[in-house]
Design a protein around this motif. Structure first.
Motif, PDB file in Angstrom:
ATOM      1  N   VAL A 134       0.865  -1.181   0.000  1.00 28.43           N
ATOM      2  CA  VAL A 134       0.000   0.000   0.000  1.00 28.43           C
ATOM      3  C   VAL A 134       0.902   1.231   0.000  1.00 28.43           C
ATOM      4  O   VAL A 134       1.853   1.310   0.776  1.00 28.43           O
ATOM      5  N   THR A 135       0.585   2.193  -0.855  1.00 31.81           N
ATOM      6  CA  THR A 135       1.357   3.427  -0.938  1.00 31.81           C
ATOM      7  C   THR A 135       0.433   4.615  -0.685  1.00 31.81           C
ATOM      8  O   THR A 135      -0.693   4.649  -1.179  1.00 31.81           O
ATOM      9  N   LEU A 174       3.932   8.427  11.986  1.00 33.29           N
ATOM     10  CA  LEU A 174       3.783   7.231  11.159  1.00 33.29           C
ATOM     11  C   LEU A 174       2.487   6.487  11.439  1.00 33.29           C
ATOM     12  O   LEU A 174       1.889   5.921  10.518  1.00 33.29           O
ATOM     13  N   LEU A 175       2.027   6.475  12.682  1.00 33.43           N
ATOM     14  CA  LEU A 175       0.764   5.799  12.974  1.00 33.43           C
ATOM     15  C   LEU A 175      -0.403   6.480  12.275  1.00 33.43           C
ATOM     16  O   LEU A 175      -1.337   5.818  11.832  1.00 33.43           O
ATOM     17  N   ASP A 176      -0.354   7.793  12.133  1.00 35.30           N
ATOM     18  CA  ASP A 176      -1.402   8.521  11.415  1.00 35.30           C
ATOM     19  C   ASP A 176      -1.367   8.193   9.921  1.00 35.30           C
ATOM     20  O   ASP A 176      -2.411   8.022   9.283  1.00 35.30           O
ATOM     21  N   VAL A 177      -0.159   8.092   9.377  1.00 30.11           N
ATOM     22  CA  VAL A 177      -0.005   7.745   7.962  1.00 30.11           C
ATOM     23  C   VAL A 177      -0.551   6.337   7.717  1.00 30.11           C
ATOM     24  O   VAL A 177      -1.308   6.104   6.774  1.00 30.11           O
ATOM     25  N   ALA A 178      -0.187   5.399   8.583  1.00 34.01           N
ATOM     26  CA  ALA A 178      -0.663   4.023   8.445  1.00 34.01           C
ATOM     27  C   ALA A 178      -2.180   3.962   8.564  1.00 34.01           C
ATOM     28  O   ALA A 178      -2.842   3.261   7.789  1.00 34.01           O
ATOM     29  N   ASP A 179      -2.738   4.700   9.501  1.00 33.10           N
ATOM     30  CA  ASP A 179      -4.188   4.718   9.689  1.00 33.10           C
ATOM     31  C   ASP A 179      -4.892   5.234   8.436  1.00 33.10           C
ATOM     32  O   ASP A 179      -5.872   4.648   7.974  1.00 33.10           O
ATOM     33  N   ARG A 180      -4.373   6.289   7.862  1.00 30.28           N
ATOM     34  CA  ARG A 180      -4.960   6.852   6.651  1.00 30.28           C
ATOM     35  C   ARG A 180      -4.866   5.869   5.484  1.00 30.28           C
ATOM     36  O   ARG A 180      -5.749   5.806   4.627  1.00 30.28           O
ATOM     37  N   GLU A 183      -5.041   2.732   5.842  1.00 32.08           N
ATOM     38  CA  GLU A 183      -5.763   1.540   6.293  1.00 32.08           C
ATOM     39  C   GLU A 183      -4.834   0.348   6.486  1.00 32.08           C
ATOM     40  O   GLU A 183      -5.174  -0.797   6.182  1.00 32.08           O
ATOM     41  N   VAL A 184      -3.620   0.645   6.990  1.00 28.07           N
ATOM     42  CA  VAL A 184      -2.632  -0.368   7.329  1.00 28.07           C
ATOM     43  C   VAL A 184      -2.568  -0.435   8.849  1.00 28.07           C
ATOM     44  O   VAL A 184      -2.451   0.599   9.512  1.00 28.07           O
TER      45      VAL A 184
END
Length: 79
Positions: free
Chosen positions: A12-13, A22-28, A30-31
């Protein structure tokens, strides 16, 4: 500055801003990155960058100075 963040093995990119947690990026994206203490001491959120550096996602943000960032997620049955 925008950084392309690539999550493996999910493939996923997503685009992120320098300094974004990074947790916010992953959440957005959906990782799911497992978390525990959210202070970096329990190691539940340990991920590996493409250069081999091991970091705790809960206390890390998108670094400056790169156009792309690959994050390898570990599969830890404990979490």
């Amino acid at each position: 500055m925008t950084v392309r963040v690539h999550f493996l093995p999910d493939d996923v990119t997503v685009d992120a801003q320098v300094g974004e947690p990074l947790l916010d990026v992953a959440d957005r994206a959906e990782v799911i990155i497992p978390t525990g203490c959210l202070m970096g001491t329990c190691h539940a959120c340990t991920v590996e960058l493409d250069d081999g550096e091991i970091i705790r996602a809960c206390i890390s943000s998108v670094p400056d100075g790169c156009e792309e960032l690959t994050i390898n997620l570990f599969s830890d049955p404990t979490w």
